[in-house]
Design an enzyme around this catalytic site. Sequence first.
Site, PDB file in Angstrom:
ATOM      1  N   CYS A   1     -51.964 -36.979 -56.856  1.00  0.00           N
ATOM      2  CA  CYS A   1     -52.233 -37.349 -57.961  1.00  0.00           C
ATOM      3  C   CYS A   1     -51.325 -38.553 -58.613  1.00  0.00           C
ATOM      4  CB  CYS A   1     -51.828 -35.949 -58.848  1.00  0.00           C
ATOM      5  SG  CYS A   1     -52.774 -34.645 -58.306  1.00  0.00           S
TER       6      CYS A   1
ATOM      7  N   HIS B   1     -47.012 -36.901 -67.229  1.00  0.00           N
ATOM      8  CA  HIS B   1     -47.808 -36.303 -66.333  1.00  0.00           C
ATOM      9  C   HIS B   1     -48.439 -35.043 -67.001  1.00  0.00           C
ATOM     10  CE1 HIS B   1     -49.666 -35.966 -62.353  1.00  0.00           C
ATOM     11  NE2 HIS B   1     -49.247 -34.878 -62.117  1.00  0.00           N
TER      12      HIS B   1
ATOM     13  N   GLU C   1     -40.953 -31.615 -65.068  1.00  0.00           N
ATOM     14  CA  GLU C   1     -40.910 -32.878 -66.024  1.00  0.00           C
ATOM     15  C   GLU C   1     -40.052 -32.873 -66.879  1.00  0.00           C
ATOM     16  OE1 GLU C   1     -44.851 -34.082 -66.909  1.00  0.00           O
ATOM     17  OE2 GLU C   1     -44.344 -36.249 -67.406  1.00  0.00           O
TER      18      GLU C   1
ATOM     19  N   LYS D   1     -53.742 -35.442 -70.564  1.00  0.00           N
ATOM     20  CA  LYS D   1     -54.589 -34.417 -69.782  1.00  0.00           C
ATOM     21  C   LYS D   1     -54.856 -33.275 -70.565  1.00  0.00           C
ATOM     22  CE  LYS D   1     -52.481 -35.683 -65.277  1.00  0.00           C
ATOM     23  NZ  LYS D   1     -51.471 -36.438 -65.710  1.00  0.00           N
TER      24      LYS D   1
ATOM     25  N   HIS E   1     -57.307 -33.447 -65.574  1.00  0.00           N
ATOM     26  CA  HIS E   1     -56.333 -34.137 -64.652  1.00  0.00           C
ATOM     27  C   HIS E   1     -57.209 -34.685 -63.776  1.00  0.00           C
ATOM     28  CE1 HIS E   1     -53.520 -35.143 -62.002  1.00  0.00           C
ATOM     29  NE2 HIS E   1     -52.963 -33.964 -61.491  1.00  0.00           N
TER      30      HIS E   1
ATOM     31  N   PHE F   1     -48.855 -33.504 -55.157  1.00  0.00           N
ATOM     32  CA  PHE F   1     -48.667 -32.841 -53.962  1.00  0.00           C
ATOM     33  C   PHE F   1     -48.284 -33.906 -53.018  1.00  0.00           C
ATOM     34  CE2 PHE F   1     -51.971 -29.108 -54.949  1.00  0.00           C
ATOM     35  CZ  PHE F   1     -51.164 -28.685 -55.943  1.00  0.00           C
TER      36      PHE F   1
END
Lengths: 402, 426
Positions: free
Chosen positions: B176, B316, B327, B348, B353, B412
């Site tokens: 991502c 993010h 975060e 998002k 996403h 990830f």
Amino acid sequence: MADMEKTRAEPVEAWITGIGLTTSLAEGLDAHWDALAQRRINVDATTFAPYLVHPLAPVIFDQQIPKKGDQRQMEAWQRIGTYAAGLALDSAGIKGNTDILSKMDMIVAAGGGERDLAVDSAILSSEAQGNSSPGYLNERLVNDLRPTLFLAQLSNLLAGNIAIVHGVTGSSRTFMGEEAAGVDAVRIALARIAAGQSDIALVGAAHNGERKDQLMLYEFGDFNLKDTFQPVWAREPKGGFALGSGGAFLVIESKAHAQARSAKPYARLTNVVSDLARRQHPGEITATLDKLWSKLGPVHSDAAIISGAPGTEPATAEERAFLRQHPEHPVRATATAFGQIVEAQFPLGIALAALSLSHGALFPPNDPTGVEIEMSAAPTQIVVTGTGHWRGEGMALVEAVR
Amino acid sequence: MTVTRDKFGRPIVVVTGMGVVTSLGIGKTDNWARLTAGESGIKTITRFPTEGLKSTMAGAIDFVPVEPFSSTVLGEKLADIATEEAVAQAGIGSKGDFPGPLFLAVAPVELEWLPRQDVARASGANTAIDYDALLRVAGGGRFAPYHHRFMFGSVADHLADSFGTKGSPISVSTACASGASAIQLGVEAIRRGETDAALCVATDGSVNPEALIRFSLLSALSTQNDPPEAAVKPFAKNRDGFVMAEGAGALVLESLEAATARGATILGIVAGCGELADSFHRTRSSPDGKPIVGCVKNALADAGLGVDQIDYINAHGTGTPENDKMEYLGISTVFGERAKTIPVSSNKSMVGHTLSAAGAVEAVFSLLTLEHQRIPPTINYDVPDPAIPFDVVPNVARDARVTAVMSNSFGFGGQNASLILTREPI
């Protein structure tokens, strides 16, 4: 741009200080050197018949991936790669050196996508028997897919596993795109070191060729070698590759960084260049390889060439046409002994070049067609080629450090 | 003479063209209007049956038709659309002749179910279909297009052919964070002096049953399906996961020197890039937040900026319990008390996403934030999480003076990347 040229600093010299190899031939550098000297080939014609495959030579994964839990989280290509990466770090003498590993950059060339063949087969079989209600595929995937399989398939998770198992965390980038990804991984790692953007990098790739899903993908294009094994230069006119299993990783660092920690180089990585021939017309691959050769820098008449020609056509015939223009250079093709290890083919070629330069000898030919000739002198330069079976061309110049 | 190098002596890297496609629409104008109006592009999935699925909504892009559906084909089409817009705005090169390399963030390419079922039908078997049966009919050329389509490099090869980028195109995956990594690769190439221009594109068309189920099995997705537009709740106490979405972002990067020389309009500066990998776990961040902290600090150091010079953080902000908590830990560690007052919003919440595309899509939105001096909101923020005392720009866009934006991407596999974008050279 003339001013800019003047102000640009001289490229930083980069050394190859670590090599990790685990392939169908062997595990580790000494065993590889012996196998090459004996012209060994490990090819399996029965397990995936009619397809030929170079299966991974036995390795004890615990030696580089001590936690069984980590091994279980990986599919085969990730285990092979994480293992080979560990060998490279060992070889560079930095295994467990947190100070260096936490600043070490990593570029992995990866495929991925290993399927659970049993799940796929059960779904397809059931559908063939008339199970095609809306939501049937959902139901089966929800119930049958292992949650951890996703991570074992995901391309960037080879790098992720290397970070977890070996602690390489300076940066983590994964390039995809078959053979070309392997070329560009090394090219970018070198460019960053040469420009002072990085001091030390772990670069490499791994491939599991013992997969029916992967054989199927290449069978769509009729690329697989079938029935009878032939060395790579003896496969014309039809051509073909035998998928191989293997991992090849390199530690590349600036000369200054290596010297500061008293690390010995296997070789200097002088240049890596790559391009994308459109391959619309015959001769374009050869012309692209010619162009890359001219960009490498001075190549001496006694340089050897380690070829990554895949064995498939037209790529192999076109690379051979390029090699014919340089008949004085002894050639060794990696695909004969190692098969097609795709993303790892080019890192493998560089690993073998560095190994040969450090031994002061080129390994013997393994070819009945006469393309590969003996070389008795100690090589000081080796050119590595990487021609993709479908797209992508690359070349590297690896030199002895005196 | 204009200064064309930054304080570290490197060529300043500018943006001269941008393109974007999301579930909100095609192009910067529509996206910006809907983004700043706080609209959501998340809808109930109609592309495939959702029976038996826990999450049934997505930011799918159904207004770009792909028949039969293929995630790889859709990703390629979205990349084409975004790149077309970016290259046209930059007015660089000539048609089909972009004067620099391509860096593409793209989802890992895999043979999909429809082709697999196609081969299964061709096998003629009506009881047991295993891979031996598939292999028996795979060759001979009738399925050759599947080889070409499902090469990992196929989308990049297509873009390189269409737009005439130079050299070997690079397909990058950092999960991502991929979109940010593609931009970073372009910035580095220009700073090395290898090229005056780079095309950085990121795309994702991953809304298909297996991809959705894979994320669902990792408990990463929101299951608050009704109403779909309220599903993504970044930084809210009642957040429960991200929503998969599709999209593409494209940026034309150039050295300031080259852009100025050809009289290009400069849309913004990529002042800094940072990255740092996390070795804690395959899907979870290190509980101490150190990798995120290090990544953010690396980006600031690369830009030569202090935290007090950042006016806005494009988070993010996926809306998963884990991401948003980590975060906040990372940002508050670096920004200290300012973490409570600096605007931090999540695109998002509206577009979902976009996975491999997110870093580039959000870089485009960050640059639009600089251009319009208006911060897009975090929507669906009705229940604040006391553990995350961010100013999330709740629910309504806000005019603000913004000179420097930090855009974060985490993925990830321990992937962390941060970009710092500014309006003017610094």
